[in-house]
Motif scaffolding. Structure first.
Motif, PDB file in Angstrom:
ATOM      1  N   UNK A   1      -4.745  35.565  52.873  1.00 38.14           N
ATOM      2  CA  UNK A   1      -6.036  34.738  53.534  1.00 38.14           C
ATOM      3  C   UNK A   1      -6.390  33.535  54.160  1.00 38.14           C
ATOM      4  N   UNK A   2      -5.205  32.768  53.896  1.00 37.00           N
ATOM      5  CA  UNK A   2      -4.694  31.574  53.222  1.00 37.00           C
ATOM      6  C   UNK A   2      -5.932  30.801  53.136  1.00 37.00           C
ATOM      7  N   UNK A   3      -7.500  30.733  52.787  1.00 37.85           N
ATOM      8  CA  UNK A   3      -8.965  30.658  53.308  1.00 37.85           C
ATOM      9  C   UNK A   3      -9.249  30.644  51.643  1.00 37.85           C
ATOM     10  N   UNK A   4     -10.155  29.723  51.920  1.00 36.50           N
ATOM     11  CA  UNK A   4     -11.502  29.572  50.490  1.00 36.50           C
ATOM     12  C   UNK A   4     -12.974  29.895  51.240  1.00 36.50           C
TER      13      UNK A   4
ATOM     14  N   UNK B   1     -15.159  26.196  45.127  1.00 36.91           N
ATOM     15  CA  UNK B   1     -14.603  26.533  43.433  1.00 36.91           C
ATOM     16  C   UNK B   1     -13.544  27.688  43.184  1.00 36.91           C
ATOM     17  N   UNK B   2     -13.243  27.303  44.526  1.00 35.45           N
ATOM     18  CA  UNK B   2     -12.079  28.818  44.601  1.00 35.45           C
ATOM     19  C   UNK B   2     -10.863  27.188  44.771  1.00 35.45           C
ATOM     20  N   UNK B   3     -10.871  26.440  44.988  1.00 32.96           N
ATOM     21  CA  UNK B   3      -9.483  25.512  44.865  1.00 32.96           C
ATOM     22  C   UNK B   3      -9.562  24.970  43.745  1.00 32.96           C
ATOM     23  N   UNK B   4      -8.538  24.460  43.153  1.00 33.97           N
ATOM     24  CA  UNK B   4      -8.640  23.737  41.515  1.00 33.97           C
ATOM     25  C   UNK B   4      -7.700  22.214  41.842  1.00 33.97           C
TER      26      UNK B   4
ATOM     27  N   UNK C   1      -8.654  37.131  36.800  1.00 31.24           N
ATOM     28  CA  UNK C   1      -8.350  36.104  36.943  1.00 31.24           C
ATOM     29  C   UNK C   1      -9.270  35.576  38.150  1.00 31.24           C
ATOM     30  N   UNK C   2      -9.251  34.200  37.920  1.00 28.43           N
ATOM     31  CA  UNK C   2     -10.101  33.049  38.803  1.00 28.43           C
ATOM     32  C   UNK C   2      -9.848  32.816  40.117  1.00 28.43           C
ATOM     33  N   UNK C   3      -8.224  32.170  39.864  1.00 23.78           N
ATOM     34  CA  UNK C   3      -7.625  31.967  40.997  1.00 23.78           C
ATOM     35  C   UNK C   3      -6.272  33.267  41.226  1.00 23.78           C
ATOM     36  N   UNK C   4      -5.958  33.488  42.503  1.00 22.80           N
ATOM     37  CA  UNK C   4      -4.688  33.978  43.309  1.00 22.80           C
ATOM     38  C   UNK C   4      -2.660  32.970  43.143  1.00 22.80           C
ATOM     39  N   UNK C   5      -3.551  31.986  43.494  1.00 23.20           N
ATOM     40  CA  UNK C   5      -2.396  31.414  43.813  1.00 23.20           C
ATOM     41  C   UNK C   5      -1.744  30.241  43.104  1.00 23.20           C
ATOM     42  N   UNK C   6      -0.842  29.901  42.740  1.00 21.23           N
ATOM     43  CA  UNK C   6      -0.621  28.410  41.961  1.00 21.23           C
ATOM     44  C   UNK C   6       0.957  28.239  42.163  1.00 21.23           C
ATOM     45  N   UNK C   7       0.603  27.060  42.241  1.00 24.75           N
ATOM     46  CA  UNK C   7       2.018  25.564  42.607  1.00 24.75           C
ATOM     47  C   UNK C   7       3.526  26.384  41.190  1.00 24.75           C
TER      48      UNK C   7
ATOM     49  N   UNK D   1      -4.242  25.084  42.259  1.00 20.31           N
ATOM     50  CA  UNK D   1      -4.556  26.650  42.345  1.00 20.31           C
ATOM     51  C   UNK D   1      -5.723  27.505  43.730  1.00 20.31           C
ATOM     52  N   UNK D   2      -5.547  28.196  43.868  1.00 21.45           N
ATOM     53  CA  UNK D   2      -6.866  28.209  45.173  1.00 21.45           C
ATOM     54  C   UNK D   2      -6.707  29.606  44.895  1.00 21.45           C
TER      55      UNK D   2
END
Length: 302
Positions: A104-107, A111-114, A143-149, A155-156
């Motif tokens: 969805x490219x949105x939070x 707290x859903x972004x780092x 997991x807390x996040x679903x995307x990581x560079x 993280x997001x």
């Protein structure tokens, strides 16, 4: 993919017993596909756009209409708001059970972004959409996040399942689990009611085996050992092939055991590093180690 190749879909699905709806990528951006087993789910209608694929249909032995909404969210405004407004109108004007999912490219909150930018106004618009159409954010384990560079510095939580309460009433034990990421910078997410056992895997020959350095030796040594049976009679071709199959299965079992052991060790290291990064305890050395470990895993599978 900017063009669709049926064989690639078959390789992902496992066989040709599927139907699908897709929105093709434009260059290196976008691209969505929804696939299903037509003996389990029957399609009625589809709607496709650069940012969504919507499939209306019924599950086998169910009279209810379901709308499976596969979403690839835009990165910027006003495209984001336009997408939520369209989906709000669509859901409010169609009667049925809603399962919305994807990148969805949105939070929803900070707290859903780092270590990546958070827009409170964008989050407010997204939360308003979820509330207005009465969707439930299915809690995810794993997991807390679903995307990581790749470096692990950002993280997001960009991926999720949003369902209508009628879906939860019909499937009370529905849950979502964030699985380990391997190739993508996104984690795959599994929505499931219970684990399924599809039975034993049939024996097959794969072309990739011929590229292994020891495969030819295994076949040649096994074949040469089949000159006669234990009783001294000459073996038939059928018996030789049957015996060869047993030798290949034994070789494959030992090879897989060795590779799986190494792969599990690497994945455990990646999991440990990801967890440290998730909670903000990773050093720069840990992040460099994660990149190197990822490349090591890539070499195993290739």
């Amino acid at each position: 993919m900017t063009k669709l190749e049926l064989f690639q879909l078959k390789s992902m699905w496992g066989n040709f017993k599927f139907d699908y709806a897709c929105s093709m990528a434009r260059g290196r951006s976008g691209g969505l596909i929804t696939m299903w087993d037509p003996s389990v789910f029957t399609k009625n209608r589809i709607w496709c756009n650069d940012n969504y694929v919507i499939v209306e249909g019924k599950w086998k032995n169910s009279v209810d209409d379901y709308f499976l909404i596969n979403v690839y969210g835009p990165n910027h405004q006003p495209e984001k708001s336009n997408l939520w407004e369209f989906l709000r109108s669509f859901i409010q004007n169609h009667n049925g059970k809603i399962i919305l999912f994807g990148d969805l490219n949105e939070v929803r909150c900070e707290t859903e972004r780092f270590c990546s930018s958070f827009s409170s106004s964008d989050a407010a618009i997204f939360n308003s959409f979820i509330q207005d159409v009465g969707l439930i954010d299915l809690p995810m384990g794993g997991r807390m996040f679903t995307w990581m560079n790749k470096s692990g510095s950002k993280l997001s939580k960009l991926d999720r399942f949003l369902i209508s309460d009628s879906v939860l009433l019909a499937h009370a034990n529905l849950q979502a689990t964030v699985l380990d990421r391997v190739w993508s910078d996104h984690n795959p997410i599994l929505s499931h009611c219970k684990k399924s056992d599809f039975g034993p895997i049939p024996f097959k020959i794969y072309h990739s085996w011929f590229n292994r350095s020891d495969f030819d030796d295994v076949v040649q040594q096994a074949w040469n050992s089949f000159s006669t049976s234990e009783e001294g009679s000459i073996l038939s071709l059928h018996d030789k092939v049957k015996g060869l199959k047993s030798h290949i299965k034994l070789w494959l079992s030992r090879t897989k055991e060795s590779e799986e052991s190494r792969k599990k060790s690497i994945l455990a290291s990646l999991r440990s590093l990801d967890e440290k990064i998730d909670v903000g305890n990773a050093s720069e050395e840990d992040k460099i180690l994660r990149v190197n470990t990822w490349h090591e895993l890539d070499n195993i599978d290739n």
